[in-house]
Every structure is written in structure tokens, then in C-alpha cells.
Scaffold this motif. Sequence first.
Motif, PDB file in Angstrom:
ATOM      1  N   LEU A   1       0.852  -1.188   0.000  1.00 19.68           N
ATOM      2  CA  LEU A   1       0.000   0.000   0.000  1.00 19.68           C
ATOM      3  C   LEU A   1       0.887   1.237   0.000  1.00 19.68           C
ATOM      4  O   LEU A   1       1.694   1.428   0.918  1.00 19.68           O
ATOM      5  CB  LEU A   1      -0.904  -0.013   1.233  1.00 19.68           C
ATOM      6  CG  LEU A   1      -1.893   1.123   1.436  1.00 19.68           C
ATOM      7  CD1 LEU A   1      -2.954   1.119   0.337  1.00 19.68           C
ATOM      8  CD2 LEU A   1      -2.552   1.008   2.814  1.00 19.68           C
ATOM      9  N   LEU A   2       0.761   2.068  -1.022  1.00 22.96           N
ATOM     10  CA  LEU A   2       1.620   3.245  -1.178  1.00 22.96           C
ATOM     11  C   LEU A   2       0.802   4.528  -1.125  1.00 22.96           C
ATOM     12  O   LEU A   2      -0.284   4.607  -1.700  1.00 22.96           O
ATOM     13  CB  LEU A   2       2.352   3.207  -2.523  1.00 22.96           C
ATOM     14  CG  LEU A   2       3.401   2.128  -2.735  1.00 22.96           C
ATOM     15  CD1 LEU A   2       3.955   2.228  -4.147  1.00 22.96           C
ATOM     16  CD2 LEU A   2       4.515   2.249  -1.712  1.00 22.96           C
ATOM     17  N   CYS A   3       1.345   5.540  -0.436  1.00 22.58           N
ATOM     18  CA  CYS A   3       0.768   6.881  -0.450  1.00 22.58           C
ATOM     19  C   CYS A   3       1.682   7.789  -1.258  1.00 22.58           C
ATOM     20  O   CYS A   3       2.900   7.799  -1.049  1.00 22.58           O
ATOM     21  CB  CYS A   3       0.641   7.430   0.967  1.00 22.58           C
ATOM     22  SG  CYS A   3      -0.759   6.795   1.873  1.00 22.58           S
ATOM     23  N   HIS A   4       1.102   8.559  -2.159  1.00 20.83           N
ATOM     24  CA  HIS A   4       1.864   9.432  -3.039  1.00 20.83           C
ATOM     25  C   HIS A   4       1.602  10.894  -2.671  1.00 20.83           C
ATOM     26  O   HIS A   4       0.539  11.249  -2.170  1.00 20.83           O
ATOM     27  CB  HIS A   4       1.478   9.190  -4.496  1.00 20.83           C
ATOM     28  CG  HIS A   4       1.666   7.773  -4.939  1.00 20.83           C
ATOM     29  ND1 HIS A   4       2.768   7.350  -5.637  1.00 20.83           N
ATOM     30  CD2 HIS A   4       0.884   6.667  -4.760  1.00 20.83           C
ATOM     31  CE1 HIS A   4       2.668   6.057  -5.892  1.00 20.83           C
ATOM     32  NE2 HIS A   4       1.530   5.618  -5.367  1.00 20.83           N
ATOM     33  N   VAL A   5       2.583  11.730  -2.967  1.00 23.15           N
ATOM     34  CA  VAL A   5       2.515  13.131  -2.565  1.00 23.15           C
ATOM     35  C   VAL A   5       1.361  13.863  -3.258  1.00 23.15           C
ATOM     36  O   VAL A   5       0.849  14.862  -2.732  1.00 23.15           O
ATOM     37  CB  VAL A   5       3.857  13.828  -2.862  1.00 23.15           C
ATOM     38  CG1 VAL A   5       4.093  13.965  -4.356  1.00 23.15           C
ATOM     39  CG2 VAL A   5       3.941  15.176  -2.156  1.00 23.15           C
ATOM     40  N   ASP A   6       0.911  13.366  -4.406  1.00 18.73           N
ATOM     41  CA  ASP A   6      -0.163  14.048  -5.138  1.00 18.73           C
ATOM     42  C   ASP A   6      -1.559  13.656  -4.664  1.00 18.73           C
ATOM     43  O   ASP A   6      -2.554  14.059  -5.263  1.00 18.73           O
ATOM     44  CB  ASP A   6      -0.031  13.769  -6.636  1.00 18.73           C
ATOM     45  CG  ASP A   6      -0.189  12.296  -6.984  1.00 18.73           C
ATOM     46  OD1 ASP A   6      -0.313  11.465  -6.058  1.00 18.73           O
ATOM     47  OD2 ASP A   6      -0.186  11.967  -8.184  1.00 18.73           O
ATOM     48  N   GLY A   7      -1.656  12.863  -3.571  1.00 21.47           N
ATOM     49  CA  GLY A   7      -2.957  12.480  -3.049  1.00 21.47           C
ATOM     50  C   GLY A   7      -3.446  11.129  -3.503  1.00 21.47           C
ATOM     51  O   GLY A   7      -4.557  10.724  -3.156  1.00 21.47           O
ATOM     52  N   GLU A   8      -2.634  10.404  -4.254  1.00 23.13           N
ATOM     53  CA  GLU A   8      -3.034   9.067  -4.696  1.00 23.13           C
ATOM     54  C   GLU A   8      -2.591   8.021  -3.684  1.00 23.13           C
ATOM     55  O   GLU A   8      -1.502   8.103  -3.113  1.00 23.13           O
ATOM     56  CB  GLU A   8      -2.422   8.744  -6.053  1.00 23.13           C
ATOM     57  CG  GLU A   8      -2.785   7.344  -6.558  1.00 23.13           C
ATOM     58  CD  GLU A   8      -2.164   7.007  -7.893  1.00 23.13           C
ATOM     59  OE1 GLU A   8      -2.715   7.451  -8.925  1.00 23.13           O
ATOM     60  OE2 GLU A   8      -1.128   6.319  -7.910  1.00 23.13           O
ATOM     61  N   VAL A   9      -3.455   7.030  -3.452  1.00 21.97           N
ATOM     62  CA  VAL A   9      -3.110   5.846  -2.673  1.00 21.97           C
ATOM     63  C   VAL A   9      -3.275   4.645  -3.598  1.00 21.97           C
ATOM     64  O   VAL A   9      -4.341   4.468  -4.199  1.00 21.97           O
ATOM     65  CB  VAL A   9      -4.006   5.692  -1.430  1.00 21.97           C
ATOM     66  CG1 VAL A   9      -3.630   4.431  -0.658  1.00 21.97           C
ATOM     67  CG2 VAL A   9      -3.871   6.905  -0.520  1.00 21.97           C
ATOM     68  N   SER A  10      -2.238   3.843  -3.728  1.00 23.31           N
ATOM     69  CA  SER A  10      -2.284   2.724  -4.666  1.00 23.31           C
ATOM     70  C   SER A  10      -1.886   1.430  -3.977  1.00 23.31           C
ATOM     71  O   SER A  10      -1.153   1.426  -2.989  1.00 23.31           O
ATOM     72  CB  SER A  10      -1.366   2.981  -5.865  1.00 23.31           C
ATOM     73  OG  SER A  10      -0.021   3.161  -5.434  1.00 23.31           O
ATOM     74  N   ILE A  11      -2.390   0.322  -4.508  1.00 18.93           N
ATOM     75  CA  ILE A  11      -2.040  -1.011  -4.033  1.00 18.93           C
ATOM     76  C   ILE A  11      -1.346  -1.741  -5.168  1.00 18.93           C
ATOM     77  O   ILE A  11      -1.856  -1.793  -6.288  1.00 18.93           O
ATOM     78  CB  ILE A  11      -3.288  -1.791  -3.573  1.00 18.93           C
ATOM     79  CG1 ILE A  11      -3.926  -1.103  -2.360  1.00 18.93           C
ATOM     80  CG2 ILE A  11      -2.921  -3.237  -3.215  1.00 18.93           C
ATOM     81  CD1 ILE A  11      -5.220  -1.758  -1.887  1.00 18.93           C
TER      82      ILE A  11
ATOM     83  N   PHE B   1      -3.708  20.336   0.731  1.00 17.41           N
ATOM     84  CA  PHE B   1      -3.945  18.914   0.944  1.00 17.41           C
ATOM     85  C   PHE B   1      -2.807  18.038   0.435  1.00 17.41           C
ATOM     86  O   PHE B   1      -2.303  18.226  -0.670  1.00 17.41           O
ATOM     87  CB  PHE B   1      -5.239  18.519   0.242  1.00 17.41           C
ATOM     88  CG  PHE B   1      -5.598  17.067   0.383  1.00 17.41           C
ATOM     89  CD1 PHE B   1      -6.292  16.624   1.488  1.00 17.41           C
ATOM     90  CD2 PHE B   1      -5.241  16.150  -0.589  1.00 17.41           C
ATOM     91  CE1 PHE B   1      -6.640  15.299   1.622  1.00 17.41           C
ATOM     92  CE2 PHE B   1      -5.593  14.819  -0.464  1.00 17.41           C
ATOM     93  CZ  PHE B   1      -6.283  14.389   0.647  1.00 17.41           C
ATOM     94  N   HIS B   2      -2.385  17.072   1.249  1.00 17.78           N
ATOM     95  CA  HIS B   2      -1.622  15.928   0.772  1.00 17.78           C
ATOM     96  C   HIS B   2      -1.880  14.758   1.712  1.00 17.78           C
ATOM     97  O   HIS B   2      -2.274  14.940   2.856  1.00 17.78           O
ATOM     98  CB  HIS B   2      -0.127  16.227   0.645  1.00 17.78           C
ATOM     99  CG  HIS B   2       0.574  16.382   1.964  1.00 17.78           C
ATOM    100  ND1 HIS B   2       0.825  17.603   2.533  1.00 17.78           N
ATOM    101  CD2 HIS B   2       1.079  15.457   2.831  1.00 17.78           C
ATOM    102  CE1 HIS B   2       1.450  17.432   3.690  1.00 17.78           C
ATOM    103  NE2 HIS B   2       1.616  16.149   3.888  1.00 17.78           N
ATOM    104  N   VAL B   3      -1.661  13.554   1.215  1.00 16.22           N
ATOM    105  CA  VAL B   3      -1.867  12.348   2.010  1.00 16.22           C
ATOM    106  C   VAL B   3      -0.579  12.016   2.735  1.00 16.22           C
ATOM    107  O   VAL B   3       0.511  12.052   2.149  1.00 16.22           O
ATOM    108  CB  VAL B   3      -2.303  11.166   1.124  1.00 16.22           C
ATOM    109  CG1 VAL B   3      -2.526   9.910   1.959  1.00 16.22           C
ATOM    110  CG2 VAL B   3      -3.562  11.525   0.358  1.00 16.22           C
ATOM    111  N   GLY B   4      -0.692  11.694   4.040  1.00 16.95           N
ATOM    112  CA  GLY B   4       0.504  11.403   4.815  1.00 16.95           C
ATOM    113  C   GLY B   4       0.891   9.935   4.761  1.00 16.95           C
ATOM    114  O   GLY B   4       1.985   9.577   4.348  1.00 16.95           O
ATOM    115  N   ALA B   5      -0.003   9.054   5.184  1.00 14.53           N
ATOM    116  CA  ALA B   5       0.290   7.621   5.211  1.00 14.53           C
ATOM    117  C   ALA B   5      -1.024   6.862   5.245  1.00 14.53           C
ATOM    118  O   ALA B   5      -2.083   7.428   5.526  1.00 14.53           O
ATOM    119  CB  ALA B   5       1.154   7.261   6.413  1.00 14.53           C
ATOM    120  N   ALA B   6      -0.948   5.568   4.960  1.00 16.47           N
ATOM    121  CA  ALA B   6      -2.128   4.710   4.989  1.00 16.47           C
ATOM    122  C   ALA B   6      -1.767   3.376   5.622  1.00 16.47           C
ATOM    123  O   ALA B   6      -0.617   2.939   5.564  1.00 16.47           O
ATOM    124  CB  ALA B   6      -2.681   4.495   3.582  1.00 16.47           C
TER     125      ALA B   6
END
Length: 282
Positions: A15-25, A49-54
Motif C-alpha cells: 500500500l503506497l501513499c503518493h505526494v499528489d494524493g493518490e493511494v495505490s495497491i 492537501f496531501h496524504v501522509g500515510a495509509a
Amino acid sequence: MPLSMDVHSTKPWILLCHVDGEVSIWNHQNQTRVMAFHLNSDGEFAGLFHVGAAKFIEPLQVFVAHDSVGFIHVYSYEKVEKLQKFRAHTENVTSLAVHPSEPLVLSASDDNLIKLWDWEAGWQCIRTFEGHSDWVLQVKFNPHTAGNTFASCSGDSTIKMWNMDSPTPVASFVCDQGFAFTLDYFCHGGALQYLVARTAVKGSAQIWDLQSNTCIKVISGLQGHGRNIAVVEHPSGRPILLTVSEDRTVAFCDSTTHRYEHRFNFNLGVVMDFAYITMTKR
């Protein structure tokens, strides 16, 4: 650019969090993307807004992600849809920790608070932990106490130990080398438990004895400031301290001798995070 990662315990997923707000598996066996979600905010928070972690929550078949404006997002990877979004803190959420057996998630924030969320109660906040006087950088459940206790590190130069049933800390360690970026628990066997923390001083980490509440070792020799630290299992069975740094290296430290045995530069640029895949020992 990915900022953080988590791994699934039974599926070959990262599970990856990207600086542009995308979370991908991603499937780490065949190196293909399984699915992706975009968590971009709109309205008044769009520019901040940005995503930190998941983190995966495997019993629910979901993941939770935190963002820079105080929200926690819940997504189903089974249904590939967003389930919930709620305001958890008034400022940037810095860390999440999923309880190993109970329906609980910890969140930490730049607002100096730690909160405990119960997903079986509709993601209600069932306890707020106060005691830090500056931003809380990370929280982590103690795996050796069945999750009844947890630790936190902060910009106020302290590491605090908490019991889930009390809103105030049960112990506090002062990092005389400045604040700790990140921490992890480890155990050599028996009743002895330790905590390792990567400090703000360039190239150093501290090991704390949780029985005596004292720092028993300062590890030096790393290059650059630390991004993350964790304890992983060596094939021999003994714990290994694994760190990543701003100098683009991954370093392995023997938890008994406290010496760095191996350093690797994978030519990936600045290494932001790592995750340990227990099913493959990678």
C-alpha cells in the motif's frame, strides 16, 4: 513520489501513499498495480492537501489514510470505494496505528493530541490522550503487551508511554539529543523489552530499556537525518534494526552489538519509508 508504505499480511500487496494524493495497491510478486484511489481534497483545503500515510485494516478489508488538513479517510479495497471521511484533528495528522486485535486505531497530530477511534462504534473517538506540548510525530502499539500500551514521540523532545485506559502518560523519556522522528519496539526474548528511536541529531538513534526507563545505548554512525526506523526479524531469528535516511541509504544494525553491519544504496533517491514483508522475509 511515494511518501509511505504498508504491507498486507496474507496478500502480496504493498500500500503506497503518493505526494499528489493518490493511494495505490501493488502486487509485489508480479510488480503490477492492483488498484488506485485519489484522495484529493477540494474547497478551502485544496491548496493545502496531501496524504501522509495509509494502513491496512485487514479484518474490515479496508485501509485508512490520514491527510495534512486533519481528516482520516476509510476506503474498501474489496469494493474499491470510499466508505467514510471524518475530521479527526484540527491540524495535520502525522501518524496512524492499527490495534493488533481490537477494532481500534490511534491517530496523532500536529495539534499535540493522540486520539483512539473505534470502528465498530462508527469511528467514534473513545479517548483523547494529552501530555505532549508539541506536535506528535508517531504512535505505535506495543506488540508485546497485546496492544494494551503504546508509545509516542514528539517535537517536545520526549517519548511517552501510554496505557489505553488512561488519558495521561504512564512514563516519559527525555531525548537529550532533541526530538525523536520515529520509534519501534523490540525484544531479545524473555521479559526484557526495548524501544529504539531515531533522533533529530544527524546520524543517531537511542535504545531505551522499558523496565528501567533509561537510555542504555546511543547508536551513531548513520549518515544524514533519519526518515524511519523499525525492527525486523533476521533469518537467524534475532531482531535487526533497519533504518532509512536522507542520504539515500538503507542500513542494518545488529540489535545485540548495536553495530551497523550493512548499508545499501539502491539508487532510489531519498528513501522515505519501508515495510517488512513477513511472508518472504524481505
